[in-house]
Design a protein around this motif. Structure first.
Motif, PDB file in Angstrom:
ATOM      1  N   MET A 164       0.849  -1.164   0.000  1.00  0.00           N
ATOM      2  CA  MET A 164       0.000   0.000   0.000  1.00  0.00           C
ATOM      3  C   MET A 164       0.903   1.237   0.000  1.00  0.00           C
ATOM      4  O   MET A 164       1.638   1.487   0.940  1.00  0.00           O
ATOM      5  N   ALA A 165       0.872   1.990  -1.044  1.00  0.00           N
ATOM      6  CA  ALA A 165       1.729   3.164  -1.184  1.00  0.00           C
ATOM      7  C   ALA A 165       1.071   4.383  -0.544  1.00  0.00           C
ATOM      8  O   ALA A 165      -0.099   4.650  -0.749  1.00  0.00           O
ATOM      9  N   ALA A 166       1.874   5.101   0.222  1.00  0.00           N
ATOM     10  CA  ALA A 166       1.372   6.326   0.844  1.00  0.00           C
ATOM     11  C   ALA A 166       1.453   7.467  -0.162  1.00  0.00           C
ATOM     12  O   ALA A 166       2.324   7.499  -1.010  1.00  0.00           O
ATOM     13  N   GLN A 167       0.511   8.394  -0.052  1.00  0.00           N
ATOM     14  CA  GLN A 167       0.540   9.551  -0.937  1.00  0.00           C
ATOM     15  C   GLN A 167       1.717  10.446  -0.556  1.00  0.00           C
ATOM     16  O   GLN A 167       1.985  10.694   0.607  1.00  0.00           O
ATOM     17  N   SER A 168       2.403  10.932  -1.574  1.00  0.00           N
ATOM     18  CA  SER A 168       3.547  11.797  -1.355  1.00  0.00           C
ATOM     19  C   SER A 168       3.075  13.231  -1.136  1.00  0.00           C
ATOM     20  O   SER A 168       2.209  13.726  -1.835  1.00  0.00           O
ATOM     21  N   ASP A 169       3.685  13.885  -0.154  1.00  0.00           N
ATOM     22  CA  ASP A 169       3.382  15.277   0.140  1.00  0.00           C
ATOM     23  C   ASP A 169       4.585  16.108  -0.300  1.00  0.00           C
ATOM     24  O   ASP A 169       5.665  15.979   0.281  1.00  0.00           O
ATOM     25  N   PRO A 170       4.443  16.940  -1.329  1.00  0.00           N
ATOM     26  CA  PRO A 170       5.599  17.698  -1.822  1.00  0.00           C
ATOM     27  C   PRO A 170       6.206  18.642  -0.785  1.00  0.00           C
ATOM     28  O   PRO A 170       7.395  18.921  -0.816  1.00  0.00           O
ATOM     29  N   GLU A 171       5.397  19.128   0.165  1.00  0.00           N
ATOM     30  CA  GLU A 171       5.916  20.006   1.216  1.00  0.00           C
ATOM     31  C   GLU A 171       6.713  19.228   2.255  1.00  0.00           C
ATOM     32  O   GLU A 171       7.648  19.750   2.844  1.00  0.00           O
ATOM     33  N   PHE A 172       6.301  17.999   2.520  1.00  0.00           N
ATOM     34  CA  PHE A 172       6.921  17.142   3.538  1.00  0.00           C
ATOM     35  C   PHE A 172       7.257  15.792   2.897  1.00  0.00           C
ATOM     36  O   PHE A 172       6.587  14.791   3.171  1.00  0.00           O
ATOM     37  N   PRO A 173       8.314  15.731   2.088  1.00  0.00           N
ATOM     38  CA  PRO A 173       8.599  14.512   1.322  1.00  0.00           C
ATOM     39  C   PRO A 173       9.213  13.373   2.143  1.00  0.00           C
ATOM     40  O   PRO A 173       9.161  12.220   1.721  1.00  0.00           O
ATOM     41  N   CYS A 174       9.764  13.669   3.306  1.00  0.00           N
ATOM     42  CA  CYS A 174      10.411  12.644   4.127  1.00  0.00           C
ATOM     43  C   CYS A 174       9.431  12.158   5.189  1.00  0.00           C
ATOM     44  O   CYS A 174       8.838  12.966   5.909  1.00  0.00           O
ATOM     45  N   SER A 175       9.257  10.855   5.286  1.00  0.00           N
ATOM     46  CA  SER A 175       8.283  10.340   6.254  1.00  0.00           C
ATOM     47  C   SER A 175       8.786   9.062   6.909  1.00  0.00           C
ATOM     48  O   SER A 175       9.642   8.364   6.368  1.00  0.00           O
ATOM     49  N   PRO A 191       8.233  23.940  12.685  1.00  0.00           N
ATOM     50  CA  PRO A 191       7.146  23.889  11.705  1.00  0.00           C
ATOM     51  C   PRO A 191       7.521  23.047  10.478  1.00  0.00           C
ATOM     52  O   PRO A 191       6.683  22.801   9.618  1.00  0.00           O
ATOM     53  N   LEU A 192       8.768  22.581  10.441  1.00  0.00           N
ATOM     54  CA  LEU A 192       9.231  21.761   9.319  1.00  0.00           C
ATOM     55  C   LEU A 192       8.967  20.271   9.543  1.00  0.00           C
ATOM     56  O   LEU A 192       9.335  19.440   8.715  1.00  0.00           O
ATOM     57  N   VAL A 193       8.333  19.953  10.685  1.00  0.00           N
ATOM     58  CA  VAL A 193       8.042  18.559  11.034  1.00  0.00           C
ATOM     59  C   VAL A 193       6.589  18.456  11.469  1.00  0.00           C
ATOM     60  O   VAL A 193       6.090  19.306  12.206  1.00  0.00           O
ATOM     61  N   ARG A 194       5.927  17.410  11.016  1.00  0.00           N
ATOM     62  CA  ARG A 194       4.551  17.109  11.471  1.00  0.00           C
ATOM     63  C   ARG A 194       4.530  15.699  12.027  1.00  0.00           C
ATOM     64  O   ARG A 194       5.150  14.792  11.476  1.00  0.00           O
ATOM     65  N   ARG A 195       3.769  15.536  13.105  1.00  0.00           N
ATOM     66  CA  ARG A 195       3.692  14.240  13.775  1.00  0.00           C
ATOM     67  C   ARG A 195       2.248  13.957  14.138  1.00  0.00           C
ATOM     68  O   ARG A 195       1.506  14.857  14.527  1.00  0.00           O
ATOM     69  N   SER A 196       1.856  12.698  14.025  1.00  0.00           N
ATOM     70  CA  SER A 196       0.523  12.301  14.482  1.00  0.00           C
ATOM     71  C   SER A 196       0.626  10.971  15.220  1.00  0.00           C
ATOM     72  O   SER A 196       1.491  10.146  14.926  1.00  0.00           O
ATOM     73  N   PHE A 197      -0.258  10.800  16.204  1.00  0.00           N
ATOM     74  CA  PHE A 197      -0.306   9.578  17.002  1.00  0.00           C
ATOM     75  C   PHE A 197      -1.637   8.882  16.803  1.00  0.00           C
ATOM     76  O   PHE A 197      -2.671   9.529  16.604  1.00  0.00           O
ATOM     77  N   SER A 198      -1.616   7.567  16.917  1.00  0.00           N
ATOM     78  CA  SER A 198      -2.843   6.772  16.951  1.00  0.00           C
ATOM     79  C   SER A 198      -2.515   5.432  17.595  1.00  0.00           C
ATOM     80  O   SER A 198      -1.347   5.102  17.795  1.00  0.00           O
ATOM     81  N   THR A 199      -3.553   4.703  17.947  1.00  0.00           N
ATOM     82  CA  THR A 199      -3.365   3.325  18.387  1.00  0.00           C
ATOM     83  C   THR A 199      -4.075   2.433  17.382  1.00  0.00           C
ATOM     84  O   THR A 199      -5.144   2.783  16.872  1.00  0.00           O
ATOM     85  N   ILE A 200      -3.458   1.297  17.108  1.00  0.00           N
ATOM     86  CA  ILE A 200      -3.999   0.364  16.124  1.00  0.00           C
ATOM     87  C   ILE A 200      -3.939  -1.051  16.691  1.00  0.00           C
ATOM     88  O   ILE A 200      -3.169  -1.319  17.624  1.00  0.00           O
ATOM     89  N   PRO A 201      -4.731  -1.981  16.122  1.00  0.00           N
ATOM     90  CA  PRO A 201      -4.631  -3.377  16.559  1.00  0.00           C
ATOM     91  C   PRO A 201      -3.289  -3.974  16.139  1.00  0.00           C
ATOM     92  O   PRO A 201      -2.719  -3.594  15.120  1.00  0.00           O
ATOM     93  N   THR A 233       3.155   6.121  15.512  1.00  0.00           N
ATOM     94  CA  THR A 233       3.581   7.512  15.386  1.00  0.00           C
ATOM     95  C   THR A 233       4.013   7.725  13.949  1.00  0.00           C
ATOM     96  O   THR A 233       4.866   6.999  13.437  1.00  0.00           O
ATOM     97  N   GLU A 234       3.402   8.704  13.298  1.00  0.00           N
ATOM     98  CA  GLU A 234       3.721   9.001  11.901  1.00  0.00           C
ATOM     99  C   GLU A 234       4.360  10.377  11.823  1.00  0.00           C
ATOM    100  O   GLU A 234       3.807  11.354  12.314  1.00  0.00           O
ATOM    101  N   TYR A 235       5.533  10.399  11.232  1.00  0.00           N
ATOM    102  CA  TYR A 235       6.286  11.641  11.058  1.00  0.00           C
ATOM    103  C   TYR A 235       6.352  12.008   9.592  1.00  0.00           C
ATOM    104  O   TYR A 235       6.493  11.133   8.728  1.00  0.00           O
ATOM    105  N   LYS A 236       6.288  13.314   9.335  1.00  0.00           N
ATOM    106  CA  LYS A 236       6.555  13.889   8.016  1.00  0.00           C
ATOM    107  C   LYS A 236       7.456  15.086   8.240  1.00  0.00           C
ATOM    108  O   LYS A 236       7.248  15.849   9.184  1.00  0.00           O
ATOM    109  N   ALA A 237       8.454  15.257   7.365  1.00  0.00           N
ATOM    110  CA  ALA A 237       9.389  16.367   7.524  1.00  0.00           C
ATOM    111  C   ALA A 237       9.836  16.875   6.165  1.00  0.00           C
ATOM    112  O   ALA A 237       9.707  16.181   5.150  1.00  0.00           O
ATOM    113  N   THR A 238      10.383  18.078   6.190  1.00  0.00           N
ATOM    114  CA  THR A 238      10.841  18.690   4.943  1.00  0.00           C
ATOM    115  C   THR A 238      12.168  18.111   4.480  1.00  0.00           C
ATOM    116  O   THR A 238      12.440  18.073   3.281  1.00  0.00           O
TER     117      THR A 238
END
Length: 112
Positions: free
Chosen positions: A1-12, A40-50, A72-77
């Protein structure tokens, strides 16, 4: 499953941390969520999954699997910004897991 690329935050990077119970996964999420990313050059999100190893609903007596994995999902410039952010996260995660190991109520009930 390929994740969508974010041109602003290409590193994940996605980090999955399996924990023994859904309660501990939720406690870790709540503890780590408090600290916001400083850059502001880094975005992070948390969740819990099975857990991928959890039994499916059809073979289990419960209707849904417990969310025992902290995701934990990270995206950075840049890769450097990603590395710096993840290093800080690992320090915080180490502290949270150490406190859980030493002070969690389930640990107090174990025979030593």
């Amino acid at each position: 499953m390929a994740a969508q690329s974010d041109p602003e935050f290409p590193c994940s990077l996605t980090i999955d941390v399996p924990l023994p119970t859904a309660r501990l996964a939720s406690a870790a999420l709540q503890s780590l969520r408090v600290d916001q990313e400083l850059s502001p050059l880094v975005r992070r999100s948390f969740s819990t999954i099975p857990s991928p190893n959890s039994p499916t609903a059809s073979s289990s007596s419960s209707s849904s699997p417990e969310n025992t994995v902290l995701r934990t999902e990270y995206k950075a410039t840049t890769n450097r910004m990603l590395r710096v952010a993840v290093n800080g996260f690992m320090e915080s995660l180490s502290t949270v897991l150490g406190v859980m190991e030493e002070l969690d109520v389930d640990v107090l009930g174990r025979d030593q």
